[in-house]
Scaffold this motif. Sequence first.
Motif, PDB file in Angstrom:
ATOM      1  N   SER A 199      -7.574  -3.967  -1.653  1.00 30.29           N
ATOM      2  CA  SER A 199      -6.251  -4.575  -1.486  1.00 30.29           C
ATOM      3  C   SER A 199      -6.381  -5.767  -0.563  1.00 30.29           C
ATOM      4  CB  SER A 199      -5.245  -3.562  -0.930  1.00 30.29           C
ATOM      5  OG  SER A 199      -5.534  -3.255   0.429  1.00 30.29           O
TER       6      SER A 199
ATOM      7  N   ARG B 103       0.834  -1.207   0.000  1.00 31.01           N
ATOM      8  CA  ARG B 103       0.000   0.000   0.000  1.00 31.01           C
ATOM      9  C   ARG B 103       0.867   1.255   0.000  1.00 31.01           C
ATOM     10  NH1 ARG B 103      -2.262   3.523  -1.459  1.00 31.01           N
ATOM     11  NH2 ARG B 103      -4.097   4.624  -0.659  1.00 31.01           N
TER      12      ARG B 103
ATOM     13  N   LEU C  21      -7.182   4.006  -2.741  1.00 34.48           N
ATOM     14  CA  LEU C  21      -7.455   2.590  -2.570  1.00 34.48           C
ATOM     15  C   LEU C  21      -8.847   2.227  -3.079  1.00 34.48           C
ATOM     16  CD1 LEU C  21      -6.744  -0.210  -1.326  1.00 34.48           C
ATOM     17  CD2 LEU C  21      -7.747   0.623   0.806  1.00 34.48           C
TER      18      LEU C  21
ATOM     19  N   GLY D 103      -6.090   0.231  -7.248  1.00 35.61           N
ATOM     20  CA  GLY D 103      -6.311   1.618  -6.884  1.00 35.61           C
ATOM     21  C   GLY D 103      -6.538   2.492  -8.097  1.00 35.61           C
TER      22      GLY D 103
ATOM     23  N   PHE E 167      -2.912  -5.045  -4.983  1.00 34.47           N
ATOM     24  CA  PHE E 167      -3.415  -3.691  -4.767  1.00 34.47           C
ATOM     25  C   PHE E 167      -4.171  -3.258  -6.013  1.00 34.47           C
ATOM     26  CE2 PHE E 167      -3.193   0.910  -5.338  1.00 34.47           C
ATOM     27  CZ  PHE E 167      -3.676   1.353  -4.119  1.00 34.47           C
TER      28      PHE E 167
END
Length: 316
Positions: free
Chosen positions: A230, A219, A227, A291, A289
């Motif tokens: 995740s 992160r 975000l 995003g 992740f």
Amino acid sequence: MLLDRKDVSALLRCKHGDGDSDSVDFEINPLKPNSRSIQRTPEHSHSALVFNQCSKGMASQNWSLPMVQRRAYGGVMKAIKWLVSPSDRVTRENVALILARLFNEHEKPRVLIIGGGTIGQGMTPFYEDQNIELVSFDIYASKHVQFIADAHSVPLEDNCFDAVIVQAVLEHVLDPKGVVDEVHRLLKPDGLVYAETPFLQHVHEGAYDFTRFTESGHRLLFKQFSLVKSGVNSGAGTQLLWAFEGFFRGLFRSRLVGKVVKLCLCWLMLLDRLIPESYNIDAANGVFFLGSKANTAVGDEEIITHYKGAQKHAKF
């Protein structure tokens, strides 16, 4: 579906230290078949755009052979490979989420895959959907890439992709933050990034394996992104399987023994589903992740509070 190279060429540029963009200097070189492959397949003989100026340290390479030599599996070996490394459920779910978001906002989303020399687990939909304008590159040529380049200095224009995929790549680059900065540059405003990176895995790719990330560290690496989602794409059971493979490989000084043990114990991966997410985060084999591109970076306090592991309320 992969764009034609002539369409990709419209997105190309050379980036210099002063920020100016020049016309791209490239040539198309056919790569000869790799005699050391398990099988000689058409995948080992493909042309690719080879950048002589845009990519760091690439101009002096001999492009008669790929920089990285991949094994091509077929028949029984392909079935065994699938058994010990099946398509990951979490990856499939995340890809479905990415596609849903992309098609909700774009009629023909443009997607970049970094390290696309082989199709990654769960990534087939990007290659098969005719409504996706797919661009892919790697440091070696294959039928799945349009050009060869260095992920630290990608010869593509700013703000030209709706999504960028970086699966099992960041552990193999010298400067992961530099690559993530390139991803940020390449994405359109609010564009999506999806990355999968190992945490507790033994070394693979030999001398070209450099880095591991906890879920929180992953992160932090993507702090320039908001975000979306995740977590863990392979958990403690899979990590245990990798540990057994590495242990028996070292004990018997044999790669084959390690692979046989991995085949016999592949059922350990199923234990990932029995372990709570918080415990999987602390003992993950790999993390992911998802995003979106942001204008401001996440603060340090938010990175600390992001932690979702089983030690969240532990006293030290």
